[in-house]
Design a protein around this motif. Structure first.
Motif, short mmCIF file in Angstrom:
data_model
loop_
_atom_site.label_atom_id
_atom_site.label_comp_id
_atom_site.label_asym_id
_atom_site.label_seq_id
_atom_site.Cartn_x
_atom_site.Cartn_y
_atom_site.Cartn_z
N ALA A 132 0.82 -1.21 0.00
CA ALA A 132 0.00 0.00 0.00
C ALA A 132 0.86 1.26 0.00
CB ALA A 132 -0.93 -0.01 1.22
N GLN A 133 1.95 1.25 0.76
CA GLN A 133 2.81 2.43 0.81
C GLN A 133 3.57 2.63 -0.49
OE1 GLN A 133 2.60 4.72 3.15
NE2 GLN A 133 1.01 3.40 4.03
N ILE A 134 4.00 1.54 -1.10
CA ILE A 134 4.66 1.64 -2.40
C ILE A 134 3.71 2.23 -3.44
CG2 ILE A 134 5.61 0.28 -4.31
CD1 ILE A 134 6.73 -1.65 -2.15
N GLU A 135 2.48 1.72 -3.45
CA GLU A 135 1.50 2.20 -4.43
C GLU A 135 1.13 3.67 -4.17
OE1 GLU A 135 0.60 0.68 -7.18
OE2 GLU A 135 2.00 -0.88 -6.58
N ARG A 136 1.03 4.04 -2.90
CA ARG A 136 0.72 5.44 -2.57
C ARG A 136 1.76 6.38 -3.15
NH1 ARG A 136 2.47 8.98 1.35
NH2 ARG A 136 3.70 7.38 2.41
N LEU A 137 3.03 6.02 -2.99
CA LEU A 137 4.11 6.90 -3.45
C LEU A 137 4.35 6.77 -4.95
CD1 LEU A 137 6.52 6.32 -0.45
CD2 LEU A 137 5.34 8.47 -1.00
N ARG A 138 4.03 5.63 -5.51
CA ARG A 138 4.31 5.40 -6.93
C ARG A 138 3.39 6.21 -7.84
NH1 ARG A 138 3.99 0.75 -10.82
NH2 ARG A 138 2.33 -0.11 -9.52
N PRO A 142 8.65 6.92 -9.92
CA PRO A 142 9.44 5.83 -9.36
C PRO A 142 9.67 5.97 -7.86
CG PRO A 142 10.38 6.52 -11.44
CD PRO A 142 9.33 7.52 -11.10
N VAL A 143 9.77 4.84 -7.19
CA VAL A 143 9.96 4.80 -5.74
C VAL A 143 11.02 3.75 -5.42
CG1 VAL A 143 8.08 3.15 -5.42
CG2 VAL A 143 8.78 4.58 -3.51
N VAL A 144 11.75 3.98 -4.34
CA VAL A 144 12.76 3.02 -3.86
C VAL A 144 12.23 2.32 -2.62
CG1 VAL A 144 15.06 2.77 -2.83
CG2 VAL A 144 14.73 4.30 -4.79
N LEU A 145 12.33 0.99 -2.61
CA LEU A 145 12.08 0.19 -1.42
C LEU A 145 13.43 -0.26 -0.88
CD1 LEU A 145 10.37 -1.42 0.61
CD2 LEU A 145 10.27 -3.27 -1.09
N GLU A 214 11.17 -2.05 -14.06
CA GLU A 214 10.43 -1.70 -15.28
C GLU A 214 9.08 -1.07 -14.96
OE1 GLU A 214 9.32 -5.94 -14.21
OE2 GLU A 214 11.12 -4.69 -14.20
N ASN A 215 8.59 -1.29 -13.72
CA ASN A 215 7.33 -0.69 -13.28
C ASN A 215 7.53 0.47 -12.31
OD1 ASN A 215 5.83 -2.54 -14.81
ND2 ASN A 215 5.82 -4.04 -13.14
N GLY A 216 8.77 0.91 -12.17
CA GLY A 216 9.04 2.07 -11.32
C GLY A 216 9.25 1.75 -9.85
N VAL A 217 9.43 0.48 -9.50
CA VAL A 217 9.70 0.11 -8.11
C VAL A 217 11.10 -0.50 -8.06
CG1 VAL A 217 9.00 -1.22 -6.09
CG2 VAL A 217 7.26 -0.33 -7.67
N HIS A 218 12.01 0.20 -7.39
CA HIS A 218 13.41 -0.19 -7.32
C HIS A 218 13.70 -0.66 -5.89
CE1 HIS A 218 14.36 1.66 -11.27
NE2 HIS A 218 13.32 2.43 -10.94
N ALA A 219 13.96 -1.94 -5.72
CA ALA A 219 14.15 -2.51 -4.38
C ALA A 219 15.61 -2.90 -4.17
CB ALA A 219 13.25 -3.72 -4.17
N ILE A 220 16.11 -2.59 -2.98
CA ILE A 220 17.50 -2.90 -2.64
C ILE A 220 17.57 -3.27 -1.16
CG2 ILE A 220 18.15 -0.51 -2.05
CD1 ILE A 220 20.80 -1.09 -3.65
N GLN A 221 18.42 -4.21 -0.83
CA GLN A 221 18.58 -4.63 0.57
C GLN A 221 19.94 -4.19 1.09
OE1 GLN A 221 17.42 -8.66 2.00
NE2 GLN A 221 19.53 -8.87 2.68
N MET A 222 19.93 -3.76 2.35
CA MET A 222 21.18 -3.45 3.03
C MET A 222 21.29 -4.34 4.26
SD MET A 222 24.01 -1.74 3.31
CE MET A 222 23.87 -0.22 2.33
N GLU A 223 22.29 -5.19 4.26
CA GLU A 223 22.59 -6.05 5.40
C GLU A 223 23.88 -5.52 6.04
OE1 GLU A 223 21.51 -8.94 7.88
OE2 GLU A 223 20.85 -9.52 5.88
N LEU A 224 23.75 -4.94 7.21
CA LEU A 224 24.92 -4.42 7.92
C LEU A 224 25.52 -5.49 8.81
CD1 LEU A 224 23.45 -1.04 9.22
CD2 LEU A 224 24.98 -1.32 7.26
N ALA A 225 26.83 -5.55 8.87
CA ALA A 225 27.48 -6.29 9.94
C ALA A 225 27.37 -5.39 11.18
CB ALA A 225 28.94 -6.55 9.60
N ASP A 226 26.77 -5.90 12.25
CA ASP A 226 26.39 -5.00 13.34
C ASP A 226 27.57 -4.47 14.16
OD1 ASP A 226 26.93 -7.27 14.87
OD2 ASP A 226 24.80 -7.75 15.14
#
Length: 273
Positions: A132-138, A142-145, A214-226
């Motif tokens: 829902a939040q992605i669609e609201r902003l899209r 384009p939006v980044v997750l 291709e649909n304007g949703v760009h997703a990326i993960q960040m895994e930090l070593a704590d």
């Protein structure tokens, strides 16, 4: 059931931050079947929600579940398929810790009916909120997750040696434009700390499910070593030394690095718009 466990902060910037593993809540009836309250919470992404709390002031939207990943892991494929075939990982409703310790007393593991109930109660609403939040902003372009995680620096059962400080995942370029990955990588490189793109962690189910550049949703993960923001014991952890307490002074440098990363994410989306 009350949705008190699901926290959503709506921002106006084209950035949604998922916080799937910072929760530690477990219903009493489930915890009574588990081997140890400490083991049940051992693999949480400790303090990550606090580490990123500055993001709301940047206009980011955040979606966080307070439920423990040991109860239901909202970053796993609900079909049960492994995200990393041939490699050790944990499932939708884990039965062991990252180190292989059993989470449940013998015969007390959740059956298929209970897993389906947990999915309907916690997994599905969390992802409905993200969607829902992605669609609201899209609607504005384009939006980044950005899926925010952390893990102990040394977990021999999952990976060899010490994990790089910054572990960026876009599932081998499938979940976002290369320009976003490059911008995040450059922001991390300023720190001078070790980093890797699509190393041991390429992005979990969240990144892979929503990342549709291709649909304007760009997703990326960040895994930090704590180790970058709390004291990370070099050897095995125990209730005596884990989790390490959150220390604002120790974490501040990492927060500055992450501010650069999120700034890069927002700038990418705004340029794409």
């Amino acid at each position: 059931m009350s949705r008190d466990w699901l926290t959503i902060h709506e921002g106006s910037a084209p950035l949604v931050i998922g916080l799937p593993h910072t929760g530690t809540d477990i219903p009493d009836a489930v915890e009574a079947r588990m081997t140890s309250p400490w083991l049940a919470r051992k693999d949480a992404d400790w303090w990550v929600d606090r580490l990123y709390d500055f993001a709301v002031d940047m206009g980011a939207t955040t979606v966080r579940t307070a439920m423990s990943r040991s109860l239901i892991d909202v970053n796993r494929d609900p079909s049960g398929a492994s995200l990393y075939p041939g490699m050790t990982t944990t499932g939708l409703c884990p039965t062991e810790t990252f180190d292989g310790e059993p989470l449940y007393r013998p015969g007390q593991e959740p059956d298929e009916a209970e897993i389906a109930e947990r999915r309907a109660t916690w997994f599905d609403p969390y992802h409905a909120a993200l969607q829902a939040q992605i669609e609201r902003l899209r609607t504005g372009g384009p939006v980044v997750l950005y899926d925010a995680h952390s893990i102990r620096s040394v977990v021999p059962r999952l990976f060899d040696g010490e994990l790089p400080q910054f572990n960026i995942g876009d599932n081998d370029g499938a979940t976002c434009a290369p320009e976003l990955t490059q911008a995040v990588e450059a922001a991390c490189a300023v720190s001078g700390s070790s980093l890797v793109v699509n190393g041991r962690f390429k992005g979990g189910w969240t990144t892979r499910r929503y990342g549709r550049p291709e649909n304007g949703v760009h997703a990326i993960q960040m895994e930090l070593a704590d180790r970058g923001y709390i004291l990370d014991p070099a050897g095995p952890v125990s209730p005596d030394n884990w989790p390490s307490p959150y220390e604002p002074a120790r974490a501040e440098e990492m927060r500055q690095h992450l501010r650069r990363v999120l700034t890069a994410c927002i700038a990418f989306a705004e340029t794409a718009r």
